[in-house]
Write an enzyme that holds these catalytic residues in place. Structure first.
Site, PDB file in Angstrom:
ATOM      1  N   ARG A 144      -3.223  -7.081  -4.175  1.00 17.68           N
ATOM      2  CA  ARG A 144      -2.589  -7.961  -3.193  1.00 17.68           C
ATOM      3  C   ARG A 144      -3.135  -9.375  -3.334  1.00 17.68           C
ATOM      4  O   ARG A 144      -4.346  -9.569  -3.411  1.00 17.68           O
ATOM      5  CB  ARG A 144      -2.813  -7.433  -1.769  1.00 17.68           C
ATOM      6  CG  ARG A 144      -2.164  -6.074  -1.555  1.00 17.68           C
ATOM      7  CD  ARG A 144      -2.295  -5.554  -0.149  1.00 17.68           C
ATOM      8  NE  ARG A 144      -1.749  -4.208  -0.057  1.00 17.68           N
ATOM      9  CZ  ARG A 144      -1.779  -3.456   1.036  1.00 17.68           C
ATOM     10  NH1 ARG A 144      -2.314  -3.925   2.138  1.00 17.68           N
ATOM     11  NH2 ARG A 144      -1.255  -2.232   1.022  1.00 17.68           N
ATOM     12  N   ARG A 171     -11.007  -7.639   3.068  1.00 18.65           N
ATOM     13  CA  ARG A 171      -9.750  -8.208   2.578  1.00 18.65           C
ATOM     14  C   ARG A 171      -9.967  -8.667   1.142  1.00 18.65           C
ATOM     15  O   ARG A 171     -10.572  -9.724   0.898  1.00 18.65           O
ATOM     16  CB  ARG A 171      -9.321  -9.375   3.475  1.00 18.65           C
ATOM     17  CG  ARG A 171      -7.874  -9.821   3.262  1.00 18.65           C
ATOM     18  CD  ARG A 171      -7.572 -11.071   4.088  1.00 18.65           C
ATOM     19  NE  ARG A 171      -7.664 -10.810   5.516  1.00 18.65           N
ATOM     20  CZ  ARG A 171      -6.645 -10.412   6.272  1.00 18.65           C
ATOM     21  NH1 ARG A 171      -5.458 -10.213   5.737  1.00 18.65           N
ATOM     22  NH2 ARG A 171      -6.799 -10.219   7.571  1.00 18.65           N
ATOM     23  N   GLU A 220      -8.282  -1.959  11.150  1.00 18.19           N
ATOM     24  CA  GLU A 220      -7.356  -0.978  10.590  1.00 18.19           C
ATOM     25  C   GLU A 220      -7.924  -0.278   9.349  1.00 18.19           C
ATOM     26  O   GLU A 220      -8.405  -0.923   8.424  1.00 18.19           O
ATOM     27  CB  GLU A 220      -6.045  -1.665  10.204  1.00 18.19           C
ATOM     28  CG  GLU A 220      -5.028  -0.718   9.549  1.00 18.19           C
ATOM     29  CD  GLU A 220      -3.903  -1.460   8.850  1.00 18.19           C
ATOM     30  OE1 GLU A 220      -3.400  -0.945   7.838  1.00 18.19           O
ATOM     31  OE2 GLU A 220      -3.532  -2.567   9.311  1.00 18.19           O
ATOM     32  N   SER A 224      -2.501   3.324   8.167  1.00 13.58           N
ATOM     33  CA  SER A 224      -1.231   3.119   8.863  1.00 13.58           C
ATOM     34  C   SER A 224      -0.257   4.157   8.346  1.00 13.58           C
ATOM     35  O   SER A 224      -0.338   4.578   7.185  1.00 13.58           O
ATOM     36  CB  SER A 224      -0.680   1.709   8.632  1.00 13.58           C
ATOM     37  OG  SER A 224      -0.326   1.528   7.276  1.00 13.58           O
ATOM     38  N   ARG A 231     -11.436   0.210   1.922  1.00 13.08           N
ATOM     39  CA  ARG A 231     -11.902  -0.400   3.174  1.00 13.08           C
ATOM     40  C   ARG A 231     -12.655   0.589   4.057  1.00 13.08           C
ATOM     41  O   ARG A 231     -13.470   0.186   4.907  1.00 13.08           O
ATOM     42  CB  ARG A 231     -10.721  -1.004   3.937  1.00 13.08           C
ATOM     43  CG  ARG A 231     -11.157  -1.760   5.171  1.00 13.08           C
ATOM     44  CD  ARG A 231      -9.996  -2.243   6.018  1.00 13.08           C
ATOM     45  NE  ARG A 231      -9.367  -3.419   5.473  1.00 13.08           N
ATOM     46  CZ  ARG A 231      -8.492  -4.157   6.155  1.00 13.08           C
ATOM     47  NH1 ARG A 231      -8.144  -3.815   7.389  1.00 13.08           N
ATOM     48  NH2 ARG A 231      -7.952  -5.226   5.598  1.00 13.08           N
TER      49      ARG A 231
END
Length: 420
Positions: free
Chosen positions: A258, A273, A345, A348, A385
Site C-alpha cells: 500500500r 502503517r 484496527e 475487518s 500489525r
C-alpha cells in the site's frame, strides 16, 4: 457495481445510502439519466440497423431501374447507422462511468457518518494495568531484536522494515495459526499472485476512491495488491459456480502493498502503517441470501484468532462513510494498544453483497437453473500489525514479552527476552 434494477425501482434508497456515506445523492440521478440515454441510444441504433438490413434485402431484389435510388438511400442510411453507433458507444461510456461512480448500497442499520461515527458492539477483555512504565512496540521490538526499522529505511525507504529473529518467527507463527484454523473451518488455502490485471483490480473496487493507495507497474500494466482479497475475488471471474453445497471459502496468504498516499505524518513510528506487510485473508463466494449469516461467521472466526493471541479488543460496526466503495457493511475488531491508550484496527470483515461479483461476472445457478450474481465477503484472519498489540499487551517488567500459548509451538519459546 450496484444492481441497476434495484436502482430503478428504489432510487430513494440509493440516495439515502449516498447521504449516509457522505457522498453526493445527485450521482443517483446522473446514473438514471445515463441509463435512460444509453437505452435510447441502443434502441435508435438497433432500429437503424434493422432498417439497413431490410433495405439491403430490397436492393438485392430491386430492378436495374430501382437500384440507383435504393443504393443512394442505403448510403445515407449507412452514414446514419455510423453516427448512431458512435452515439451508442459514447452513451455506453458515460453510463459505465456513472455506474462505477456509485458505491455499494449500505445495509439497513449501518451507522451514518464518517470514521469517528462507528458503534461499539462489544468489548472483550480488560486492558492491562502495568506496575511499570510500559514501552511502545518499537522500543520493545528493538530491545528484543525483533525489528529493524533503520536498515529497512536504508534498503527501501520510509515505512519499510526488517522483521528479525523471533520477530520473523512470531509473524510466521501468527500466519501459520491462521492458516491452520482457516483450513479446519473449511477454507481452501491459497498463496495467490500479488500482481493483477487492471480489470481485476477495478472489479474489486480498488481503482475508485482507493486508487491513490495502489502501486501501479505502468510498463507491464499490472497492479500490486493491497490485500489478497483482490486476486481471490478474480479467481472465479467470468465463471458460473456450483453453490448448491454452500459457500465457497478461500483463505489467501500473501504479502500486501500500500502506498499510504495521504498519510504523511500519520503513524510514522513503528509498523502500524507501512508499505508492505503479510496477511491471511478470508474470502467467500455465496448466494446473496446467505451473505448476512456468512458475515457473522467471518467475524466469529476473527474473534477466535484474537482470543488465541490473548489481547483485549472491541468490535465496532463501521459507519457508512468509512466502509469503502465495495462494502455494504463492515465490522472491525480493534485491539487495545497500551502505548497509545486506545484501540487500533486489527481485523475487518466486509459484506460486499453482489457489488464485486457483478463487475467480475461471478455467477451461480438458482434452483431453476438460471444464472444469478453471487455475493462476496472478506475478512482478516492475521496480519503483521497484530505484532504491535501482541508485543505491547504481553510485555513484562524486565523488558521481556510473553508469547501467547497458542503460538509457542510455532515460535519455540514461551518468553522473548531482551538482547544482552
Amino acid at each position: 457495481m450496484i444492481d441497476l434494477r434495484f436502482l430503478r425501482e428504489n432510487p430513494d434508497t440509493v440516495r439515502a445510502s449516498q447521504r449516509a456515506r457522505g457522498e453526493d445523492p445527485a450521482l443517483v440521478d446522473a446514473l438514471l439519466e445515463a441509463d435512460a440515454a444509453r437505452r435510447s441510444a441502443v434502441a435508435t441504433a438497433d432500429n437503424l440497423r434493422a432498417e439497413q438490413k431490410a433495405l439491403g434485402k430490397k436492393v438485392g431484389k430491386a430492378s436495374p431501374e430501382e437500384r440507383p435510388a435504393l443504393l443512394s438511400q442505403a448510403q445515407e442510411l449507412s452514414a446514419k447507422v455510423k453516427e448512431a453507433e458512435a452515439a451508442e458507444r459514447a452513451a455506453d461510456a458515460e453510463f459505465d462511468a456513472a455506474h462505477r461512480a456509485i458505491p455499494n448500497v449500505v445495509q439497513e442499520g449501518v451507522p451514518a457518518g464518517g470514521e469517528d461515527d462507528y458503534v461499539v458492539l462489544e468489548t472483550i477483555g480488560t486492558p492491562p494495568e502495568f506496575d511499570f512504565e510500559p514501552k511502545d512496540h518499537l522500543e520493545l521490538a528493538e530491545s528484543l531484536g525483533l525489528l529493524d526499522m533503520e536498515r529497512g529505511a536504508k534498503v527501501s525507504g520510509a515505512r519499510f522494515y526488517f522483521l528479525t529473529g523471533y520477530g520473523a518467527l512470531l509473524q510466521l507463527a501468527l500466519l501459520q495459526l491462521a492458516a491452520q484454523r482457516a483450513t479446519a473451518n473449511g477454507f481452501t488455502m491459497m498463496i495467490p499472485p500479488v500482481l493483477v490485471r487492471p480489470e481485476i483490480m477495478a472489479g474489486t473496487g480498488f481503482l475508485g476512491q482507493h486508487a491513490a493507495e495502489v502501486y501501479h507497474l505502468e510498463e507491464d500494466e499490472l497492479y500490486l495488491v493491497g490485500t489478497s482479497e483482490v486476486p481471490m475475488a478474480g479467481y472465479h471471474a467470468n465463471e458460473i459456480l456450483d453453490l448448491s453445497a454452500g459457500p465457497k471459502r478461500y483463505a489467501g496468504w500473501s504479502s500486501c502493498f500500500r502506498r499510504e498516499a495521504g498519510s504523511y505524518g500519520k503513524d510514522t513510528r513503528g509498523i502500524i502503517r507501512v508499505h508492505q506487510f503479510d496477511k491471511v485473508e478470508m474470502f467467500v463466494f455465496c448466494k446473496p441470501e446467505d451473505a448476512d449469516a456468512e458475515h457473522r461467521r467471518l467475524l466469529a472466526w476473527e474473534k477466535d484468532m484474537l482470543a488465541a493471541i490473548e489481547v483485549p479488543y472491541r468490535v465496532i460496526d463501521t459507519a457508512a462513510g468509512d466502509l469503502g466503495s465495495s462494502a455494504a457493511r463492515k465490522f472491525d475488531c480493534e485491539a487495545w494498544v497500551p502505548s497509545q491508550q486506545t484501540y487500533r484496527e486489527l481485523t475487518s470483515t466486509s459484506n460486499c453483497t453482489t457489488f464485486q461479483a457483478r463487475r467480475l461476472s461471478v455467477r451461480y445457478r438458482d434452483e431453476n437453473g438460471k444464472p444469478q450474481i453471487a455475493a462476496t465477503l472478506n475478512g482478516t484472519l492475521a496480519t503483521t500489525r497484530w505484532l504491535v498489540a501482541l508485543w505491547e499487551n504481553h510485555q513484562q517488567a524486565d523488558g521481556s514479552v510473553r508469547v501467547p500459548a497458542a503460538l509457542v509451538p510455532f515460535v519455540g519459546r514461551e518468553v522473548l527476552e531482551p538482547l544482552r
